[in-house]
Design a protein around this motif. Sequence first.
Motif, PDB file in Angstrom:
ATOM      1  N   ASP A   1      16.606  19.434  43.670  1.00  0.00           N
ATOM      2  CA  ASP A   1      15.292  19.911  43.223  1.00  0.00           C
ATOM      3  C   ASP A   1      14.196  18.867  43.357  1.00  0.00           C
ATOM      4  O   ASP A   1      13.017  19.188  43.237  1.00  0.00           O
ATOM      5  N   SER A   2      14.579  17.614  43.602  1.00  0.00           N
ATOM      6  CA  SER A   2      13.616  16.514  43.532  1.00  0.00           C
ATOM      7  C   SER A   2      13.424  15.832  44.881  1.00  0.00           C
ATOM      8  O   SER A   2      14.321  15.833  45.733  1.00  0.00           O
ATOM      9  N   TRP A   3      12.263  15.195  45.027  1.00  0.00           N
ATOM     10  CA  TRP A   3      11.997  14.436  46.252  1.00  0.00           C
ATOM     11  C   TRP A   3      12.981  13.288  46.412  1.00  0.00           C
ATOM     12  O   TRP A   3      13.294  12.899  47.549  1.00  0.00           O
ATOM     13  N   ILE A   4      13.499  12.752  45.288  1.00  0.00           N
ATOM     14  CA  ILE A   4      14.432  11.632  45.426  1.00  0.00           C
ATOM     15  C   ILE A   4      15.735  12.092  46.073  1.00  0.00           C
ATOM     16  O   ILE A   4      16.385  11.331  46.793  1.00  0.00           O
ATOM     17  N   ASP A   5      16.119  13.357  45.830  1.00  0.00           N
ATOM     18  CA  ASP A   5      17.289  13.916  46.504  1.00  0.00           C
ATOM     19  C   ASP A   5      17.016  14.044  48.000  1.00  0.00           C
ATOM     20  O   ASP A   5      17.847  13.675  48.841  1.00  0.00           O
ATOM     21  N   GLY A   6      15.844  14.594  48.308  1.00  0.00           N
ATOM     22  CA  GLY A   6      15.487  14.793  49.707  1.00  0.00           C
ATOM     23  C   GLY A   6      15.358  13.494  50.471  1.00  0.00           C
ATOM     24  O   GLY A   6      15.782  13.395  51.631  1.00  0.00           O
ATOM     25  N   LYS A   7      14.790  12.488  49.835  1.00  0.00           N
ATOM     26  CA  LYS A   7      14.626  11.187  50.491  1.00  0.00           C
ATOM     27  C   LYS A   7      15.986  10.552  50.763  1.00  0.00           C
ATOM     28  O   LYS A   7      16.225  10.001  51.848  1.00  0.00           O
ATOM     29  N   ALA A   8      16.892  10.634  49.785  1.00  0.00           N
ATOM     30  CA  ALA A   8      18.242  10.095  49.975  1.00  0.00           C
ATOM     31  C   ALA A   8      18.947  10.806  51.122  1.00  0.00           C
ATOM     32  O   ALA A   8      19.599  10.171  51.965  1.00  0.00           O
ATOM     33  N   ALA A   9      18.813  12.134  51.158  1.00  0.00           N
ATOM     34  CA  ALA A   9      19.454  12.913  52.220  1.00  0.00           C
ATOM     35  C   ALA A   9      18.895  12.535  53.587  1.00  0.00           C
ATOM     36  O   ALA A   9      19.648  12.244  54.525  1.00  0.00           O
ATOM     37  N   GLN A  10      17.570  12.545  53.704  1.00  0.00           N
ATOM     38  CA  GLN A  10      16.934  12.236  54.992  1.00  0.00           C
ATOM     39  C   GLN A  10      17.321  10.859  55.496  1.00  0.00           C
ATOM     40  O   GLN A  10      17.689  10.687  56.662  1.00  0.00           O
TER      41      GLN A  10
END
Length: 207
Positions: free
Chosen positions: A158-167
């Motif tokens: 749900d968070s940008w920190i998840d997306g940043k880690a994934a990317q």
Amino acid sequence: MDNTLLQSRINFPGMKKAVFDLLVQHQLMDPKLDYTKHSASQLIDFGRHSGRITHEIEASVWDTIVAYETEGMHGAALEDGAAEVLDALKSHYTLVILTNNARSAAIKALNETAIIHSFDQIAGREQMTMLKPSPSGIHFILEQYPDISAEQWVMVGDSWIDGKAAQDGGVSFIAYQGDQQEMEGHGVTPVAYIGHLRELLSPGILK
């Protein structure tokens, strides 16, 4: 995990403020810093980079975080559709939890909500060298499953920190009830935005 599978009541703004205040108190952080633009883990890293943080100070910071986590995870309910979606996915996919929370706290919450059996692996902050948004946790998971390439994984958060880690870990990211403006502001480009977990069962959304 928080606010993706579980309706967490962790007071993340309060947690960040408490971490920031502790670091400022020990003169490890510029009191003029806009701490709201950073995650708690990033604030801790700023303190470490000062070169003056002691084991005792860092331990007190983590004690503060654990207190917020424990209070916020107590009695957490499942997100709507979580159990149904996990039941549908678990026989077709390898399912892993990656959380910045302590692994023991995650296991306790997953047991309380009776969904722990759906997961092949649970990775908490103890399995990372740096917390999300660092891709450290992603790298840990990839190392555990060498037969599954990064391109085959999809992270849901749900968070940008998840997306940043994934990317940064080379993994696709699906934003669940994510704030598109906030995602874009942090350079995160999800492969999809979904508003309900059941959308994960839609044809073509998962690889």
